[in-house]
Design an enzyme around this catalytic site. Structure first.
Site, PDB file in Angstrom:
ATOM      1  N   ASN A 151      78.290  34.094  21.556  1.00  0.00           N
ATOM      2  CA  ASN A 151      79.084  34.590  20.420  1.00  0.00           C
ATOM      3  C   ASN A 151      80.408  33.845  20.221  1.00  0.00           C
ATOM      4  O   ASN A 151      80.945  33.812  19.129  1.00  0.00           O
ATOM      5  CB  ASN A 151      79.294  36.098  20.499  1.00  0.00           C
ATOM      6  CG  ASN A 151      80.076  36.525  21.697  1.00  0.00           C
ATOM      7  OD1 ASN A 151      80.174  35.817  22.690  1.00  0.00           O
ATOM      8  ND2 ASN A 151      80.639  37.723  21.633  1.00  0.00           N
ATOM      9  N   GLU A 249      83.015  39.046  32.861  1.00  0.00           N
ATOM     10  CA  GLU A 249      83.503  39.601  31.579  1.00  0.00           C
ATOM     11  C   GLU A 249      82.260  40.087  30.847  1.00  0.00           C
ATOM     12  O   GLU A 249      81.413  39.272  30.489  1.00  0.00           O
ATOM     13  CB  GLU A 249      84.189  38.522  30.731  1.00  0.00           C
ATOM     14  CG  GLU A 249      85.391  37.862  31.356  1.00  0.00           C
ATOM     15  CD  GLU A 249      86.613  38.743  31.370  1.00  0.00           C
ATOM     16  OE1 GLU A 249      86.635  39.769  30.654  1.00  0.00           O
ATOM     17  OE2 GLU A 249      87.542  38.420  32.120  1.00  0.00           O
ATOM     18  N   CYS A 283      82.538  40.864  21.583  1.00  0.00           N
ATOM     19  CA  CYS A 283      82.686  41.799  22.706  1.00  0.00           C
ATOM     20  C   CYS A 283      83.734  42.848  22.372  1.00  0.00           C
ATOM     21  O   CYS A 283      83.681  43.970  22.860  1.00  0.00           O
ATOM     22  CB  CYS A 283      83.048  41.052  23.980  1.00  0.00           C
ATOM     23  SG  CYS A 283      84.401  39.902  23.751  1.00  0.00           S
ATOM     24  N   GLU A 463      90.638  36.740  32.064  1.00  0.00           N
ATOM     25  CA  GLU A 463      90.707  35.373  31.574  1.00  0.00           C
ATOM     26  C   GLU A 463      92.047  35.188  30.875  1.00  0.00           C
ATOM     27  O   GLU A 463      92.754  36.153  30.597  1.00  0.00           O
ATOM     28  CB  GLU A 463      89.586  35.116  30.556  1.00  0.00           C
ATOM     29  CG  GLU A 463      88.237  35.317  31.146  1.00  0.00           C
ATOM     30  CD  GLU A 463      87.158  34.534  30.441  1.00  0.00           C
ATOM     31  OE1 GLU A 463      86.883  34.850  29.280  1.00  0.00           O
ATOM     32  OE2 GLU A 463      86.587  33.617  31.064  1.00  0.00           O
TER      33      GLU A 463
HETATM   34  P1  NDP Z   1      73.511  37.756  28.139  1.00  0.00           P
HETATM   35  O1  NDP Z   1      73.987  38.600  29.264  1.00  0.00           O
HETATM   36  O2  NDP Z   1      72.131  37.961  27.651  1.00  0.00           O
HETATM   37  O3  NDP Z   1      73.618  36.199  28.520  1.00  0.00           O
HETATM   38  C1  NDP Z   1      74.830  35.621  28.948  1.00  0.00           C
HETATM   39  C2  NDP Z   1      74.530  34.331  29.682  1.00  0.00           C
HETATM   40  O4  NDP Z   1      73.857  34.649  30.907  1.00  0.00           O
HETATM   41  C3  NDP Z   1      73.593  33.396  28.908  1.00  0.00           C
HETATM   42  O5  NDP Z   1      73.988  32.063  29.141  1.00  0.00           O
HETATM   43  C4  NDP Z   1      72.249  33.699  29.539  1.00  0.00           C
HETATM   44  O6  NDP Z   1      71.301  32.659  29.413  1.00  0.00           O
HETATM   45  C5  NDP Z   1      72.647  33.893  30.993  1.00  0.00           C
HETATM   46  N1  NDP Z   1      71.675  34.637  31.804  1.00  0.00           N
HETATM   47  C6  NDP Z   1      70.680  35.445  31.397  1.00  0.00           C
HETATM   48  N2  NDP Z   1      70.014  35.952  32.467  1.00  0.00           N
HETATM   49  C7  NDP Z   1      70.613  35.444  33.570  1.00  0.00           C
HETATM   50  C8  NDP Z   1      70.407  35.612  34.976  1.00  0.00           C
HETATM   51  N3  NDP Z   1      69.452  36.409  35.463  1.00  0.00           N
HETATM   52  N4  NDP Z   1      71.220  34.956  35.836  1.00  0.00           N
HETATM   53  C9  NDP Z   1      72.212  34.164  35.373  1.00  0.00           C
HETATM   54  N5  NDP Z   1      72.454  33.978  34.046  1.00  0.00           N
HETATM   55  C10 NDP Z   1      71.672  34.610  33.161  1.00  0.00           C
HETATM   56  O7  NDP Z   1      74.590  37.935  26.956  1.00  0.00           O
HETATM   57  P2  NDP Z   1      74.562  37.319  25.506  1.00  0.00           P
HETATM   58  O8  NDP Z   1      74.530  35.836  25.575  1.00  0.00           O
HETATM   59  O9  NDP Z   1      73.520  38.017  24.705  1.00  0.00           O
HETATM   60  O10 NDP Z   1      76.026  37.732  24.987  1.00  0.00           O
HETATM   61  C11 NDP Z   1      76.334  38.989  24.511  1.00  0.00           C
HETATM   62  C12 NDP Z   1      76.999  39.844  25.574  1.00  0.00           C
HETATM   63  O11 NDP Z   1      78.179  39.183  26.046  1.00  0.00           O
HETATM   64  C13 NDP Z   1      77.480  41.179  25.040  1.00  0.00           C
HETATM   65  O12 NDP Z   1      77.178  42.176  25.971  1.00  0.00           O
HETATM   66  C14 NDP Z   1      78.988  40.992  24.916  1.00  0.00           C
HETATM   67  O13 NDP Z   1      79.715  42.189  24.972  1.00  0.00           O
HETATM   68  C15 NDP Z   1      79.271  40.100  26.076  1.00  0.00           C
HETATM   69  N6  NDP Z   1      80.529  39.399  25.912  1.00  0.00           N
HETATM   70  C16 NDP Z   1      81.606  39.814  26.643  1.00  0.00           C
HETATM   71  C17 NDP Z   1      82.850  39.232  26.484  1.00  0.00           C
HETATM   72  C18 NDP Z   1      84.023  39.684  27.291  1.00  0.00           C
HETATM   73  O14 NDP Z   1      85.013  38.961  27.326  1.00  0.00           O
HETATM   74  N7  NDP Z   1      83.978  40.834  27.921  1.00  0.00           N
HETATM   75  C19 NDP Z   1      83.055  38.150  25.502  1.00  0.00           C
HETATM   76  C20 NDP Z   1      81.838  37.782  24.793  1.00  0.00           C
HETATM   77  C21 NDP Z   1      80.625  38.389  24.990  1.00  0.00           C
HETATM   78  P3  NDP Z   1      70.295  32.553  28.146  1.00  0.00           P
HETATM   79  O15 NDP Z   1      70.639  33.620  27.179  1.00  0.00           O
HETATM   80  O16 NDP Z   1      70.524  31.196  27.639  1.00  0.00           O
HETATM   81  O17 NDP Z   1      68.912  32.694  28.698  1.00  0.00           O
END
Ligand code: NDP
Length: 493
Positions: A151, A249, A283, A463
């Site tokens: 995002n 995060e 987020c 962060e």
């Molecule tokens: P995901 O948790 O689905 O994925 C985040 C990252 O983790 C991606 O690169 C993904 O790879 C990777 N990933 C997936 N499975 C694993 C695993 N088992 N082990 C290690 N890495 C893994 O989140 P989204 O990408 O869908 O992002 C949305 C989420 O992020 C929302 O919940 C949002 O709230 C949160 N977010 C939080 C922020 C904060 O600062 N608190 C800021 C921005 C977003 P891939 O998808 O490529 O397979």
């Protein structure tokens, strides 16, 4: 059609297995962004080995010299802002002005953190004995593995990579499969700015392959993860086995509280921007609005009217307010929550449907959706939906608004709209979130302030700001005795 590569040890290389993943524009599935490596654990091994080797000299490279490279990088990102923003809109859908904001955050973070190269303050402190000196210094940790979501495809990698580098660490980045191009742009800038080979590495691919390999790799000292709470839990479990540092995060269910003395038009602006900016996929998105019963009718009528006027479409078109959601899986998940809300007997006030004809036929578009008569325990008011869906929840007073606001498992951001300074201060004190806003929406952050959340949103780290240095460095306490003879301190050491 461009086929992109991983960046390992200063070289752009194919995935070891030669496999690729296609990435498409969520506003138009016919628009193929590129082919990207589908990497596996062998690629992660190579990247970690390169980063470990590069760390031997990078950790000794003076921090002000590291900073000079990073200042150059900031200038280069700024120079390419428009191109990077356009590519970002194509690859993940957010409207162009928001994509520009994402790139600008990377510029701001890079300038800000580069400045730490000449600060990175430690402490000096009096010692117990005469002729003894005591101090503490920040020290790099080694190879940092970074896993980022889609995002904020450039801002979030920059929020992790730049502080890690200025502290003297080396990096392996695994961005989301949905947004590899913005990561490629960012890493290319670092390469051209003069970051030495091996100091920054990029391994593209899926979470189940690259992500898992990174979090369990014995050569990694720190994992910094931003993503969902469910995946964050897996990451934390994987790191716990070897006591690896882990920075998380995660998800949010942020709240905007509107009191009976609020400027209603201002609050509606905040709810529109907070609820539907980035198609609700921030987020910090305001997915709950808790409104005082005395003003809920006026607020809701204006909020729904504005939401219905939002123009949904391709974010490259300047007339568009709300872009597509990221992919089909997310679209289906959001529609499932609309169904859940209706089953829970919340009142669907507007939206709730997929847009799939005319200009919308090739993308993942949803109508901005508002539910009224939501009670705080409904699933739509508790769970992170991550789409353009907002719940309006009535309340009787400030205390109840705060109780509802805090009554979820997340704690990222909250906002209050009021003219009563006492109410503003009380809410600021009592909301258990990492970020709080007064008369401003739940979204938006500046790079020199700590960013992160409480409860299931984060694990206590932050962060941005100098707080980021705590993730990417560790303290060493140093005692220097220059008396030249044995000295005995009082008490036990
Ligand atoms: P995901 O948790 O689905 O994925 C985040 C990252 O983790 C991606 O690169 C993904 O790879 C990777 N990933 C997936 N499975 C694993 C695993 N088992 N082990 C290690 N890495 C893994 O989140 P989204 O990408 O869908 O992002 C949305 C989420 O992020 C929302 O919940 C949002 O709230 C949160 N977010 C939080 C922020 C904060 O600062 N608190 C800021 C921005 C977003 P891939 O998808 O490529 O397979």
């Amino acid at each position: 059609m461009t086929t992109y590569r991983n960046f390992i040890n200063g070289q752009w290389v194919e995935a070891s297995a030669g496999a690729v993943i296609e990435n498409r524009n969520p506003a138009n599935k016919d628009d193929l962004i590129g082919r990207f490596p589908h990497s596996n654990n062998k690629d992660v091994d190579a990247a970690v080995a390169a980063a470990a080797d590069a760390w031997k000299s990078w950790r000794l490279f003076p921090a002000p010299r590291r900073a000079e490279i990073l200042f150059r990088a900031a200038e280069m990102i700024a120079a390419h802002k428009e191109d990077f923003a356009r590519d970002m809109t194509r690859e993940m859908g957010k409207v162009l002005k928001e994509a520009r904001g994402d790139v600008q955050e990377a510029v701001d973070m890079t300038y800000y953190m580069a400045g730490e190269g000449r600060r990175m303050f430690g402490q000096t402190t009096p010692a117990e004995l005469p002729n003894k000196f005591a101090m503490s210094t920040r020290n790099p940790l080694g190879v940092c593995g970074m896993i980022t979501p889609w995002n904020f495809p450039m801002a979030i990698p920059s929020w992790k990579i730049i502080p890690a580098l200025v502290c003297g660490n080396t990096v392996v980045l695994k961005p989301s499969e949905d947004t590899p191009l913005s990561a490629v742009h960012f890493i290319e800038v670092l390469e051209k700015a003069g970051v030495p080979a091996g100091v920054v590495n990029l391994v593209l691919g899926s979470g189940s392959d690259v992500g898992v390999a990174l979090t369990s790799h014995p050569g990694i000292s720190v994992i910094s993860f931003t993503g969902s709470t469910a995946v964050g839990k897996l990451v934390a479990e994987s790191c716990a086995a070897s006591f690896r540092h882990v920075h998380l995060e995660m998800g949010g269910k942020n709240v905007l509280m509107v009191m009976d003395d609020a400027d209603i038009d201002l609050a509606v602006d905040g709810a529109i921007w907070g609820g539907f900016g980035t198609s609700g996929q921030r987020c910090t998105a305001a997915s709950r609005v808790v409104v005082h019963k005395k003003v809920i009718a006026e607020f809701t009528q204006k909020f729904v009217e504005r939401a219905k006027r939002l123009r949904v479409g391709d974010g490259l078109d300047p007339a568009i307010d709300v872009g597509p959601v990221i992919n089909e899986k997310q679209l289906k998940r959001i529609l499932e929550y609309v169904r859940i809300g209706q089953d829970e007997r919340a009142k669907l006030l507007c939206g709730g449907n997929r847009l799939e004809s005319g200009v919308h036929r090739n993308g993942w578009f949803l109508e901005p959706t508002i539910f009224g008569d939501v009670s705080p325990k409904m699933r739509i008011a508790q769970e992170e939906i991550f789409g353009p869906v907002v719940s309006v929840i009535p309340c009787d007073n400030l205390e109840q608004a705060i109780e509802i606001g805090n009554g979820v498992k997340y704690g990222l951001s909250a906002a209050i709209y009021t003219h009563d300074v006492n109410h503003a201060f009380q809410a600021m004190r009592d909301m258990h979130t990492g970020i709080f806003y007064v008369n401003s929406s739940t979204i938006g952050a500046e790079v020199h302030l700590p960013f992160g959340g409480t409860k299931s949103t984060g694990n206590g780290h932050r962060e941005a700001g100098t707080a980021a240095l705590d993730v990417f460095s560790e303290w060493k306490s140093i005692y220097i005795d220059y008396s030249g003879k044995l000295q005995k301190a009082q008490g036990i050491d």
